[in-house]
Design a protein around this motif. Structure first.
Motif, PDB file in Angstrom:
ATOM      1  N   GLU A  41       0.830  -1.196   0.000  1.00 48.62           N
ATOM      2  CA  GLU A  41       0.000   0.000   0.000  1.00 48.62           C
ATOM      3  C   GLU A  41       0.865   1.246   0.000  1.00 48.62           C
ATOM      4  N   GLU A  42       0.440   2.254  -0.761  1.00 48.87           N
ATOM      5  CA  GLU A  42       1.158   3.510  -0.818  1.00 48.87           C
ATOM      6  C   GLU A  42       0.504   4.508   0.129  1.00 48.87           C
ATOM      7  N   LYS A  43       1.225   5.543   0.430  1.00 49.57           N
ATOM      8  CA  LYS A  43       0.660   6.589   1.266  1.00 49.57           C
ATOM      9  C   LYS A  43      -0.463   7.279   0.511  1.00 49.57           C
ATOM     10  N   PRO A  44      -1.606   7.527   1.133  1.00 51.44           N
ATOM     11  CA  PRO A  44      -2.727   8.152   0.427  1.00 51.44           C
ATOM     12  C   PRO A  44      -2.444   9.610   0.096  1.00 51.44           C
ATOM     13  N   GLN A  45      -3.105  10.067  -0.969  1.00 51.21           N
ATOM     14  CA  GLN A  45      -3.039  11.476  -1.320  1.00 51.21           C
ATOM     15  C   GLN A  45      -3.994  12.226  -0.386  1.00 51.21           C
ATOM     16  N   ARG A  46      -3.445  12.831   0.657  1.00 56.07           N
ATOM     17  CA  ARG A  46      -4.268  13.365   1.747  1.00 56.07           C
ATOM     18  C   ARG A  46      -5.304  14.375   1.265  1.00 56.07           C
ATOM     19  N   SER A  47      -4.885  15.278   0.369  1.00 55.18           N
ATOM     20  CA  SER A  47      -5.822  16.315  -0.035  1.00 55.18           C
ATOM     21  C   SER A  47      -7.003  15.729  -0.792  1.00 55.18           C
ATOM     22  N   MET A  48      -6.778  14.776  -1.698  1.00 53.89           N
ATOM     23  CA  MET A  48      -7.873  14.142  -2.434  1.00 53.89           C
ATOM     24  C   MET A  48      -8.737  13.301  -1.501  1.00 53.89           C
ATOM     25  N   LEU A  49      -8.116  12.547  -0.610  1.00 46.69           N
ATOM     26  CA  LEU A  49      -8.869  11.728   0.330  1.00 46.69           C
ATOM     27  C   LEU A  49      -9.734  12.599   1.233  1.00 46.69           C
ATOM     28  N   ARG A  50      -9.177  13.705   1.700  1.00 41.88           N
ATOM     29  CA  ARG A  50      -9.941  14.622   2.549  1.00 41.88           C
ATOM     30  C   ARG A  50     -11.102  15.233   1.766  1.00 41.88           C
ATOM     31  N   HIS A  51     -10.827  15.598   0.521  1.00 47.34           N
ATOM     32  CA  HIS A  51     -11.866  16.192  -0.324  1.00 47.34           C
ATOM     33  C   HIS A  51     -13.022  15.222  -0.538  1.00 47.34           C
ATOM     34  N   LEU A  52     -12.717  13.952  -0.859  1.00 48.99           N
ATOM     35  CA  LEU A  52     -13.771  12.969  -1.098  1.00 48.99           C
ATOM     36  C   LEU A  52     -14.541  12.654   0.179  1.00 48.99           C
ATOM     37  N   THR A  53     -13.804  12.541   1.291  1.00 45.39           N
ATOM     38  CA  THR A  53     -14.461  12.252   2.572  1.00 45.39           C
ATOM     39  C   THR A  53     -15.447  13.356   2.938  1.00 45.39           C
ATOM     40  N   THR A  54     -15.032  14.595   2.793  1.00 45.64           N
ATOM     41  CA  THR A  54     -15.904  15.732   3.099  1.00 45.64           C
ATOM     42  C   THR A  54     -17.118  15.751   2.184  1.00 45.64           C
ATOM     43  N   LYS A  55     -16.900  15.461   0.910  1.00 44.30           N
ATOM     44  CA  LYS A  55     -17.982  15.475  -0.070  1.00 44.30           C
ATOM     45  C   LYS A  55     -19.031  14.407   0.250  1.00 44.30           C
ATOM     46  N   ILE A  56     -18.573  13.196   0.590  1.00 44.54           N
ATOM     47  CA  ILE A  56     -19.494  12.101   0.861  1.00 44.54           C
ATOM     48  C   ILE A  56     -20.249  12.338   2.169  1.00 44.54           C
ATOM     49  N   LYS A  57     -19.555  12.874   3.168  1.00 43.43           N
ATOM     50  CA  LYS A  57     -20.229  13.181   4.433  1.00 43.43           C
ATOM     51  C   LYS A  57     -21.306  14.239   4.248  1.00 43.43           C
ATOM     52  N   ALA A  58     -21.063  15.180   3.344  1.00 43.05           N
ATOM     53  CA  ALA A  58     -22.005  16.285   3.154  1.00 43.05           C
ATOM     54  C   ALA A  58     -23.195  15.908   2.291  1.00 43.05           C
ATOM     55  N   THR A  59     -22.971  15.094   1.237  1.00 41.48           N
ATOM     56  CA  THR A  59     -24.044  14.838   0.260  1.00 41.48           C
ATOM     57  C   THR A  59     -24.421  13.370   0.131  1.00 41.48           C
ATOM     58  N   GLY A  60     -23.705  12.475   0.793  1.00 45.25           N
ATOM     59  CA  GLY A  60     -24.016  11.061   0.692  1.00 45.25           C
ATOM     60  C   GLY A  60     -23.160  10.362  -0.347  1.00 45.25           C
ATOM     61  N   PRO A  61     -23.425   9.082  -0.575  1.00 46.79           N
ATOM     62  CA  PRO A  61     -22.624   8.291  -1.527  1.00 46.79           C
ATOM     63  C   PRO A  61     -22.588   8.922  -2.912  1.00 46.79           C
ATOM     64  N   ILE A  62     -21.470   8.729  -3.599  1.00 46.01           N
ATOM     65  CA  ILE A  62     -21.320   9.260  -4.958  1.00 46.01           C
ATOM     66  C   ILE A  62     -21.194   8.103  -5.938  1.00 46.01           C
ATOM     67  N   PRO A  63     -21.681   8.259  -7.175  1.00 46.55           N
ATOM     68  CA  PRO A  63     -21.571   7.193  -8.175  1.00 46.55           C
ATOM     69  C   PRO A  63     -20.128   7.049  -8.666  1.00 46.55           C
ATOM     70  N   VAL A  64     -19.856   5.940  -9.331  1.00 43.12           N
ATOM     71  CA  VAL A  64     -18.511   5.666  -9.845  1.00 43.12           C
ATOM     72  C   VAL A  64     -18.055   6.775 -10.795  1.00 43.12           C
ATOM     73  N   ALA A  65     -18.952   7.252 -11.638  1.00 41.00           N
ATOM     74  CA  ALA A  65     -18.580   8.284 -12.612  1.00 41.00           C
ATOM     75  C   ALA A  65     -18.085   9.544 -11.908  1.00 41.00           C
ATOM     76  N   GLU A  66     -18.778   9.948 -10.853  1.00 45.29           N
ATOM     77  CA  GLU A  66     -18.358  11.144 -10.123  1.00 45.29           C
ATOM     78  C   GLU A  66     -17.036  10.905  -9.408  1.00 45.29           C
ATOM     79  N   TYR A  67     -16.846   9.684  -8.890  1.00 45.05           N
ATOM     80  CA  TYR A  67     -15.572   9.337  -8.240  1.00 45.05           C
ATOM     81  C   TYR A  67     -14.417   9.436  -9.241  1.00 45.05           C
TER      82      TYR A  67
END
Length: 412
Positions: A41-67
């Motif tokens: 496993e590689e170190k995660p890209q913190r900024s992208m991971l944080r961005h996705l986590t915040t987005k999902i917490k705010a609006t709910g699950p996202i589809p594969v296309a949006e991911y």
């Protein structure tokens, strides 16, 4: 007419390939096809991971296309925006990076189709997702060798690229220091320059910003990186993948071809509606979990050419898909290899040439994995009109002109 056009295409190939190139480019590296499972496993890209986590917490699950869209093309933290992912030191390597022969053959195809369209006074080469600019560079070298054939046609290069990092590499490769960014944000082209030969080059973020006019569109390993929607199929048939964004782009290409003339050549790995679950990631030339360390790896899915054909509609003519091996052999790759090997005395270089040829054409490597798919204006395949007169012999109408690459031509 069919034989005549076949001869013309062969003459183009012989003019480009009758002598060794001044510099044979070959890079020893793995491709997406030659990969092994990830070793850790590689170190995660913190900024992208944080961005996705915040987005999902705010609006709910996202589809594969949006991911996919967020991970690959987010303007701040996207994979294509931040990284130089091509080449031996990147995550994958493409055909133009393996051998210049690939781009040279596509350059001949472009000139051949320009001739088949009646030699328009304008020729716009438009590449979607041009990588490091290697393919465009090889094509322009063919244009230079066939300058007398192109005559007084106005030739220009137009690159559709969303990555600032890659656009800078393309500018350095194609124009050196002869390019600059646009001063105004609302300009269609965000960078302009010219090659050493004086050819104008422009960069755009969207296909619709490219000027109208007779154009040949190239899309090499472009559609596989577009966001896909995944659906659970009925009756246990697994997943269904639909690339809606790819459908929109293919419709744009079809509309441009019908309105302005020209053609589109798509080269990618894919299938004709026969596969269901191809979504995967690549990092350091190895398969990578699509959900691990988002933003650090390329995400891709096989192209469904049957879907592209349906979305193109009935107005344009669709050719293929044909395997890369078939297309390149029809274009004369064997003849080109014979010239290079005949004029190469260095054993190491000869071995590299043979190895690159093997990667491009071997059915177990790129030869059968990648396919070519073409869009043409319907008049390109129409039978030439019969001459009118009072004393005409009763002969069948001439056959449509063959399309190089998709038609087998004999090379003597």
């Amino acid at each position: 007419m069919r034989a005549c056009f076949g001869v013309k295409t062969q003459l183009l190939i012989s003019r480009v390939f009758s002598r060794p190139s001044t510099a044979v480019r070959w890079r020893a590296a793995q491709t997406r096809l030659l990969c092994s499972p990830p070793t850790g496993e590689e170190k995660p890209q913190r900024s992208m991971l944080r961005h996705l986590t915040t987005k999902i917490k705010a609006t709910g699950p996202i589809p594969v296309a949006e991911y996919m869209r967020e991970v690959l093309t987010n303007p701040v933290t996207g994979y294509y925006v931040r990284n130089n992912m091509l080449g031996p030191d990147g995550d994958f390597i493409t055909s133009p990076e393996i051998s210049q022969i690939f781009g040279e053959l596509l350059g001949v195809w472009i000139v051949s189709e320009w001739m088949g369209a009646g030699r328009p006074t304008q020729l716009q080469l438009v590449e979607l997702g041009p990588g490091k600019g290697s393919l465009a560079s090889d094509v322009l070298r063919v244009f230079s060798q066939l300058r007398s054939v192109l005559g007084g046609a106005s030739v220009s290069l137009h690159l559709v690229e969303v990555s600032p990092a890659l656009s800078r590499l393309q500018a350095q490769s194609l124009t050196g220091s002869r390019s600059q960014e646009a001063h105004a944000e609302d300009e269609p082209a965000y960078r302009r320059g010219e090659t050493t030969g004086g050819l104008p080059v422009s960069w755009y973020r969207r296909l619709e910003d490219v000027p109208t006019g007779f154009s040949i569109f190239l899309a090499h390993e472009f559609f596989d990186a577009l966001p896909i929607h995944k659906f659970q199929a009925d009756e246990g048939r697994g997943h269904v993948e639909v690339c809606a964004e790819g459908g929109v782009i293919i419709q744009q290409l079809a509309r441009r071809i019908l309105e302005d003339g020209g053609a589109a050549l798509i080269a990618d790995y894919g299938h004709d509606g026969t596969k269901t679950d191809t979504f995967r990631g690549f990092k350091d030339h190895r398969l990578h979990d699509v959900l691990s360390s988002p933003g650090s790896a390329d995400l891709t899915a096989d192209v469904d050419f049957s879907y592209l054909r349906r979305m193109a509609g009935g107005g344009v003519a669709c050719l293929g898909p044909v395997p890369q091996r078939t297309f390149l052999k029809n274009m004369g790759i064997d003849s080109r290899m014979q010239v290079l090997l005949r004029n190469c005395s260095d054993a190491s270089t000869r071995q590299q040439l043979i190895a690159s040829y093997d990667v491009l054409t071997n059915p177990a490597k790129m030869g059968e994995r990648f396919h070519f798919f073409g869009l043409l204006h319907p008049r390109r395949l129409a039978r030439p009109p019969r001459p009118e007169g009072l004393k005409l012999e009763k002969k069948p109408s001439p056959a449509p002109l063959p399309v190089a690459g998709f038609t087998e031509l004999s090379f003597s």
